[in-house]
Design an enzyme around this catalytic site. Sequence first.
Site, PDB file in Angstrom:
ATOM      1  CB  CYS A   1      -0.799  -0.101   1.156  1.00  0.00           C
ATOM      2  SG  CYS A   1      -2.132   1.639   1.155  1.00  0.00           S
TER       3      CYS A   1
ATOM      4  CG  ASP B   1      -0.636   3.976   5.110  1.00  0.00           C
ATOM      5  OD1 ASP B   1       0.425   4.678   6.036  1.00  0.00           O
ATOM      6  OD2 ASP B   1      -1.818   4.156   5.711  1.00  0.00           O
TER       7      ASP B   1
ATOM      8  NE  ARG C   1      -0.396   5.275   9.058  1.00  0.00           N
ATOM      9  CZ  ARG C   1      -1.781   4.944   8.984  1.00  0.00           C
ATOM     10  NH1 ARG C   1      -2.368   4.986  10.315  1.00  0.00           N
ATOM     11  NH2 ARG C   1      -2.570   4.609   8.223  1.00  0.00           N
TER      12      ARG C   1
ATOM     13  CG  HIS D   1      -1.851  -1.115   5.894  1.00  0.00           C
ATOM     14  ND1 HIS D   1      -1.999  -0.151   6.709  1.00  0.00           N
ATOM     15  CD2 HIS D   1      -1.739  -0.554   4.507  1.00  0.00           C
ATOM     16  CE1 HIS D   1      -2.349   0.902   5.864  1.00  0.00           C
ATOM     17  NE2 HIS D   1      -2.369   0.611   4.699  1.00  0.00           N
TER      18      HIS D   1
ATOM     19  CB  CYS E   1      -5.789  -0.373   4.608  1.00  0.00           C
ATOM     20  SG  CYS E   1      -5.434   0.182   2.868  1.00  0.00           S
TER      21      CYS E   1
HETATM   22 CO    CO Z   1      -3.459   1.232   3.059  1.00  0.00          CO
END
Ligand code: CO
Length: 214
Positions: free
Chosen positions: A42, A44, A46, A98, A101
């Site tokens: 992803c 993202d 993080r 994750h 999400c």
């Molecule tokens: Co995500």
Amino acid sequence: MKKLKILFENNEKWVQRKIQQNPEYFKHLAKDQDPSYLWIGCSDSRVPANQIVGLEPGELVVHRNVANIFPHTDFNCLSVLEFAVNILKVSHIIVCGHYGCGGVKAAMEDHHLGLVDNWLRNIRDVYARNKQELDVIEDQKQRYNRLAELNVMQQVMNICHTTIVQEAWFNKQPLSIHGWIYDLESGRLRDLKCCFSDIEQVEPIYRVQIRSKD
Ligand code: CO
């Protein structure tokens, strides 16, 4: 004045650190790459692929998009897969979702975000396919997290359904596709135990009859 000065300063510090450890570091890195893994994750911020698995530049091919989706007609995904499998000869492909999400959550809400709604349709399909299991999970966070896991498993299968992976298997190239999930709250990875490394594991409807080229 240089824009985003701090990032250039960070870059310089990083270069100095690497050269201190090994004066030839960049010379070697620039020559070639020989990664063993392709990571589909992803976007993202993080979930930084290399850091999570402790790999250095040159060791991991990375493709990230919103909610780690691998649609079977997406040329971006297919191009990176083809390059990683046919040219770099990676032996492992990891789809890593994750918990928490935002893409998975957005796919379950009915408001209109824009173009991304069409992308997230892929996750609605995963939900529809697993509705019975998901609807009985009362806690919303747990339900979305389970959907994040099921999404990973679906994308693993989508990768196995490509001609790229099936051709590699036909040619006896060692290649396994793994499904993992990352827990933002603990920093730990979990193996979803949906590893595919053989055409026999693929449903017959998705098998492509590949013929030898010679
Ligand atoms: Co995500």
